[in-house]
Structures are given as C-alpha cells and as structure tokens.
Design a protein around this motif. Structure first.
Motif, short mmCIF file in Angstrom:
data_model
loop_
_atom_site.label_atom_id
_atom_site.label_comp_id
_atom_site.label_asym_id
_atom_site.label_seq_id
_atom_site.Cartn_x
_atom_site.Cartn_y
_atom_site.Cartn_z
N ALA A 1 0.89 -1.26 -0.07
CA ALA A 1 -0.05 0.10 0.01
C ALA A 1 0.96 1.15 0.15
CB ALA A 1 -0.98 -0.07 1.22
N CYS A 2 1.69 1.33 1.06
CA CYS A 2 2.63 2.39 1.04
C CYS A 2 4.01 2.12 1.63
CB CYS A 2 1.99 3.77 1.61
SG CYS A 2 1.32 3.09 3.37
N LEU B 1 9.68 13.07 -5.32
CA LEU B 1 8.70 12.22 -5.66
C LEU B 1 7.90 12.19 -4.16
CD1 LEU B 1 9.37 9.36 -7.84
CD2 LEU B 1 8.19 11.49 -8.26
N PHE B 2 8.71 11.86 -3.10
CA PHE B 2 8.26 11.66 -1.95
C PHE B 2 7.69 12.77 -1.38
CE2 PHE B 2 10.67 7.72 -0.98
CZ PHE B 2 9.58 6.92 -0.63
N PRO C 1 8.42 2.42 -7.89
CA PRO C 1 8.19 3.98 -7.75
C PRO C 1 6.92 4.52 -7.60
CG PRO C 1 10.04 3.53 -9.28
CD PRO C 1 9.36 2.13 -9.06
N TYR C 2 5.99 3.80 -8.14
CA TYR C 2 4.49 4.35 -8.03
C TYR C 2 3.87 4.02 -6.65
CZ TYR C 2 -0.29 5.70 -9.79
OH TYR C 2 -1.40 6.21 -10.00
N THR C 3 4.71 3.29 -5.96
CA THR C 3 4.34 3.17 -4.50
C THR C 3 4.50 4.62 -3.72
OG1 THR C 3 4.48 0.75 -4.65
CG2 THR C 3 4.43 1.58 -2.45
N ALA D 1 -0.27 10.17 -0.93
CA ALA D 1 -1.83 9.92 -0.86
C ALA D 1 -2.29 9.75 0.48
CB ALA D 1 -2.40 9.21 -2.04
N THR D 2 -1.75 8.43 1.13
CA THR D 2 -2.05 8.08 2.21
C THR D 2 -1.74 8.94 3.26
OG1 THR D 2 -1.53 5.81 1.60
CG2 THR D 2 -2.01 5.99 4.17
#
Length: 260
Positions: free
Chosen positions: A107-108, A133-134, A248-250, A256-257
């Motif tokens: 999930a993250c 990104l983060f 990377p998409y994680t 978002a989380t």
C-alpha cells in the motif's frame, strides 16, 4: 424499456457528474467496454442472475483480471441499482458477486523505508528525484517534465517527438509547483487533464532552489531507462529485488495515504 446504452448515459449524467467524480473519462470508457461485452441495445430487464453468470464467465475466458472484472461489474451494479431504486425500470437487482483480489503492490512505504530508499540512491540526481517524488506524490512523467518557471513551450514540443509528457512548473520564489492539465499548442499535460498546484516542502524547495541558482531549466530531463536502472540498484541494495510491490509508483500511494 430502457436499454444498456441509455442507462449508462443516464447514470453518468444523473449520478457521477453531479458528484464531481474525477474519473469521468475512465468511467465513460468503462461504460463503452460494458456495451461491447453486453450489447448497447440490450434491455435492462434481460440482465438477470443467469446473464451475470454468463458475463462473468466471458470476462474470465477473455483473461480479464479479477480486479478488472470487479471494476466493470461495479459500474454495471450502479446502473442496475439506479434502474431499480430511482428509475423504477426494474423490479429487483440481479446478484452481482465480486471476485477476490490479490494485492500485488504494498500500500505504501513507511517513514523508515522512505529514508532507507533515499539513502540507498547511489546517484545524486536520482536521489533528488526520489526525494521530490516523496515530497509531491508526482508521477514519474510529471517530474521528468518539470521546468523551472516560466514554462518553455519549445522544450515541451522537442520532448514530444517521442511521446507526450506531464508538464510541471516550479516557481521557486513562490514555493509552489503547478502540474498543468494541458498546455496550448502541445499534446502534453496531466493524465486526468486537471491542473493542480501544491506547496513545496522544505527538501523539495532546497533541491529546486539549487537548480534555479545554476540556471538549469529542466533539472530532471532523464529517461525511463535511467529511472528503472537506478531503481533496480536501490531494490538490490535493500534486498527487495523480489518484492513486486517495491516500485516507484508506490511512492505516489504513500503520499496520498499521508495526506488522507
């Protein structure tokens, strides 16, 4: 009696549009796919339990994943539900069961994993790329398409010789980054077509300020090959080479989380 095409269009207009659903394009596309599977002129009254079972078998034989089948059935369920309870076109709902989905991605990332990933980056540019990104939750294509303000359309067009990209504009002085939904005269823009502006975090602003002072217009004009290669090195270094969710998409899911 209402047919499927009419019902799907009515669902979009009466249910999804008033609620400001951000994925209307995807829903509309899903509706078109449903029409192909079932038939746009098929009357709603003919879609009963047996019909749903046949549809499920058809989708499985077509190698649709359980998640894909569930998305299609979810839209169909909403259409039929409105036909029963709002439009009074049907007397009852057919039974629509969801298939089990196996999560393929974590999930993250945790705070510790974030630090581990950043520290494992061997290349400075890639380390800065991952840090941003983060700090933003951007897609890779949005960050590789980032320009320091103002946006230069000629740069966008030169990149479009290969494919369209996301376009992000960083205003270091204002401390904001804008992802443009579209840019006049180009094919590039955000995936959803929506424009959004976010504030820079301190790490993000520190990195972009460095490039601003150096006069670098496109600090992350890097290839997908470079990103994939550097990420593979990080995975191996952290012992996550066999973890299919370590992608990377994680990072986007992570941001978002945390916002949620």
């Amino acid at each position: 009696m209402m047919n499927l095409r009419e019902a799907i269009r009515k669902t979009m207009i009466e249910y999804y549009q008033p609620r400001g659903s951000r994925n209307l394009k995807q829903l509309s596309s899903l509706g078109n796919i449903l029409e192909k599977h079932i038939g746009s002129s098929t009357e709603l009254s003919s879609i009963d339990d047996a019909y749903i079972d046949k549809l499920m078998t058809k989708l499985l034989k077509a190698k649709n994943s359980n998640a894909t089948i569930n998305r299609k059935l979810s839209l169909l369920s909403k259409v039929l539900g409105l036909a029963v309870f709002r439009w009074k076109e049907l007397d009852k709902m057919p039974i629509i069961e969801r298939l089990p989905e196996t999560p393929s991605r974590i999930a993250c990332f945790s705070q510790q994993e974030e630090q581990d990933i950043i520290m494992a980056c061997e290349d400075t540019v890639f380390q800065e790329f991952i840090t941003i990104l983060f700090g933003t939750g951007f897609r890779n294509s949005e960050l590789t398409g980032l320009q320091l303000a103002p946006v230069d359309v000629d740069i966008i067009r030169s990149r479009e010789r290969k494919r369209a990209y996301g376009v992000a504009e960083a205003d270091v002085k204002a401390g904001t980054i804008t992802v443009w939904g579209s840019v006049s005269g180009t094919r590039s823009g955000s995936k959803t077509g929506n424009t959004r502006t976010i504030p820079m975090t301190i790490p993000v602003q520190t990195i972009l300020s460095k490039y601003y002072k150096l006069g670098v217009k496109t600090p992350f004009d890097i290839s997908d090959y470079y990103i994939n290669r550097q990420w593979l090195l990080v995975r191996n270094k952290l012992g996550r080479s066999n973890d299919s969710g370590f992608i990377p998409y994680t990072i986007r899911h992570t941001v978002a989380t945390r916002l949620w």
